[in-house]
Scaffold this active site. Structure first.
Site, PDB file in Angstrom:
ATOM      1  N   PHE A  14     -17.956   7.957   1.803  1.00 36.34           N
ATOM      2  CA  PHE A  14     -17.368   7.885   0.226  1.00 36.34           C
ATOM      3  C   PHE A  14     -16.453   9.360  -0.211  1.00 36.34           C
ATOM      4  O   PHE A  14     -17.623   9.478   0.037  1.00 36.34           O
ATOM      5  CB  PHE A  14     -17.541   6.918  -0.323  1.00 36.34           C
ATOM      6  CG  PHE A  14     -17.071   5.261   0.031  1.00 36.34           C
ATOM      7  CD1 PHE A  14     -16.134   4.977  -0.740  1.00 36.34           C
ATOM      8  CD2 PHE A  14     -17.896   4.206   0.829  1.00 36.34           C
ATOM      9  CE1 PHE A  14     -15.872   3.886  -0.260  1.00 36.34           C
ATOM     10  CE2 PHE A  14     -17.459   3.697   1.065  1.00 36.34           C
ATOM     11  CZ  PHE A  14     -16.423   3.074   0.807  1.00 36.34           C
ATOM     12  N   ARG A  56       1.196  -1.094   0.037  1.00 36.56           N
ATOM     13  CA  ARG A  56      -0.303   0.158   0.313  1.00 36.56           C
ATOM     14  C   ARG A  56       0.820   1.346  -0.222  1.00 36.56           C
ATOM     15  O   ARG A  56       0.671   2.043  -0.689  1.00 36.56           O
ATOM     16  CB  ARG A  56      -0.798  -0.586   1.355  1.00 36.56           C
ATOM     17  CG  ARG A  56      -2.050   0.903   1.150  1.00 36.56           C
ATOM     18  CD  ARG A  56      -2.789   0.384   2.797  1.00 36.56           C
ATOM     19  NE  ARG A  56      -3.980   1.457   3.021  1.00 36.56           N
ATOM     20  CZ  ARG A  56      -5.037   2.271   2.615  1.00 36.56           C
ATOM     21  NH1 ARG A  56      -5.323   1.330   1.818  1.00 36.56           N
ATOM     22  NH2 ARG A  56      -5.811   2.957   3.034  1.00 36.56           N
ATOM     23  N   ILE A  72      -8.001   7.742  -0.251  1.00 37.55           N
ATOM     24  CA  ILE A  72      -9.074   6.454  -0.195  1.00 37.55           C
ATOM     25  C   ILE A  72      -8.936   6.163   1.273  1.00 37.55           C
ATOM     26  O   ILE A  72      -8.475   6.279   2.087  1.00 37.55           O
ATOM     27  CB  ILE A  72      -7.156   5.535  -0.365  1.00 37.55           C
ATOM     28  CG1 ILE A  72      -6.985   4.422  -0.506  1.00 37.55           C
ATOM     29  CG2 ILE A  72      -5.927   6.102   0.459  1.00 37.55           C
ATOM     30  CD1 ILE A  72      -6.164   3.560  -1.151  1.00 37.55           C
ATOM     31  N   SER A  73      -9.849   5.165   0.807  1.00 44.10           N
ATOM     32  CA  SER A  73     -10.511   4.352   2.303  1.00 44.10           C
ATOM     33  C   SER A  73      -9.626   4.036   3.356  1.00 44.10           C
ATOM     34  O   SER A  73      -8.474   3.145   2.501  1.00 44.10           O
ATOM     35  CB  SER A  73     -11.198   3.632   2.349  1.00 44.10           C
ATOM     36  OG  SER A  73     -12.451   3.834   1.439  1.00 44.10           O
ATOM     37  N   GLN A  74      -9.490   3.435   4.223  1.00 42.80           N
ATOM     38  CA  GLN A  74      -8.527   2.630   5.321  1.00 42.80           C
ATOM     39  C   GLN A  74      -8.994   0.581   4.442  1.00 42.80           C
ATOM     40  O   GLN A  74      -9.221   0.989   4.033  1.00 42.80           O
ATOM     41  CB  GLN A  74      -8.848   2.962   7.153  1.00 42.80           C
ATOM     42  CG  GLN A  74     -10.336   2.327   7.108  1.00 42.80           C
ATOM     43  CD  GLN A  74     -10.943   3.181   7.008  1.00 42.80           C
ATOM     44  OE1 GLN A  74     -11.726   4.400   6.494  1.00 42.80           O
ATOM     45  NE2 GLN A  74     -11.556   3.310   8.544  1.00 42.80           N
TER      46      GLN A  74
END
Ligand code: SAH
Length: 225
Positions: free
Chosen positions: A214, A46, A72-74
Site C-alpha cells: 500500500f 468503479r 487505488i488497490s486492485q
C-alpha cells in the site's frame, strides 16, 4: 445518441460486463465469500471514481493511479480488506485514506454510517463530488490526518486503514467500540501484511493475513512525509 451510451469512450454496457466478470474471476474464484460484499462490488461503478484515461482498465486486476501520487488497490485487495472487516448493516465505520471514494461507496452499501478521512485536499473534493453524484451523499468525507482517527465521532464498530502503517495506530485502537474490528496493513514502506485486530472488553486479539503493498499512511501515527 451516443451521449448516454458511452462513458468516456467505453460503452456503459461493456463496463457493466467487465464489472460482472471481475466479481467472478477476481473475487469469487479467489475465495471472497461474503455475498453482501460481492453484491456491492457488482453494483458500485468503479469507472466513475478513476481518471477518464484509465476507464478501459477500471476492472483490471492491478492498482491504478488516482492523483496526488496515490494509487487505488486492485478490486481483489479492496474486497479482501472489506471482507476481513466483517461489516454488519448496523455498523458505524471509519475509513482512513479516502482516495477516490470508491471503497467508501462499497462500505456505504454495507454499513449504516460511513466516515472517511483523507489528507490530500484535492482528493477530498473529488471524492465528495463523485459520492454525491452517485447517491452516497450521506458518507461523511473529512480532510485531515486519519492516523489520529476521528475522536469526536468515536467509537466506531469497524475501522479500515487503506494505507500502510509502520505499526498499529494506538489512537485508532482506542476509538474502536467493544466488539469492534480494525483492519490495517502493517510493515515497512515497501511491503506489509494485513493485520486484523479485534477488541473484546479489554482484550485485543490480532490475526495476520495476506502480504500486500500500500501507499504509506503519512501522519502522527504513521510515517513521516
Ligand atoms: N480507499 C481508497 C484508496 C486509498 S489509497 C479508494 O477507494 O480510492 C490511500 C490513501 O490514503 C491516499 O489517498 C493517501 O493520500 C491517504 N492517506 C495517507 N495517509 C493518510 C492519513 N494520515 N490520513 C488520511 N489519509 C491518508
Amino acid at each position: 445518441m451516443f451521449g448516454n451510451y458511452f462513458t468516456h469512450g467505453k460503452a456503459a454496457e461493456s463496463l457493466a460486463g467487465d464489472r460482472a466478470r471481475m466479481v467472478d474471476t477476481q473475487l469469487r474464484s479467489r475465495g471472497i465469500r461474503d455475498e453482501r460484499l460481492l453484491a456491492a462490488m457488482a453494483k458500485v461503478p468503479r469507472e466513475e471514481f478513476i481518471s477518464s484515461e484509465d476507464v478501459a482498465d477500471a476492472y483490471g486486476d492491478f492498482p491504478l493511479p488516482i492523483g496526488a501520487g496515490q494509487t487505488i488497490s486492485q478490486p481483489y485487495i479492496v474486497a479482501a480488506m472489506v471482507e476481513a472487516l466483517e461489516v454488519n448493516p448496523e455498523d458505524r465505520v471509519l475509513e482512513v485514506g479516502t482516495g477516490t471514494g470508491y471503497e467508501a461507496a462499497i462500505l456505504a452499501e454495507l454499513a449504516a454510517d460511513v466516515w472517511t478521512i483523507e489528507r490530500h485536499a484535492e482528493l477530498v473534493d473529488k471524492a465528495r463530488e463523485i459520492l454525491q453524484r452517485l447517491g452516497y451523499a450521506d458518507v461523511h468525507v473529512l480532510h485531515g490526518d486519519g492516523s489520529l482517527g476521528l475522536g469526536e465521532h468515536a467509537p466506531f464498530n469497524k475501522i479500515l486503514v487503506a494505507a500502510a502503517a509502520p505499526r498499529v495506530p494506538e489512537t485508532l485502537v482506542s476509538q474502536l467500540a467493544d466488539g469492534g474490528r480494525l483492519v490495517v496493513p502493517v510493515g515497512s514502506r515497501s511491503e506489509q501484511q494485513v493485520e486484523v485486530m479485534r477488541k473484546l472488553g479489554d482484550q485485543i486479539s490480532i490475526t495476520k493475513h495476506d502480504r500486500c503493498r500500500f501507499v504509506p499512511l503519512v501522519g502522527a501515527q504513521g510515517w513521516e512525509l
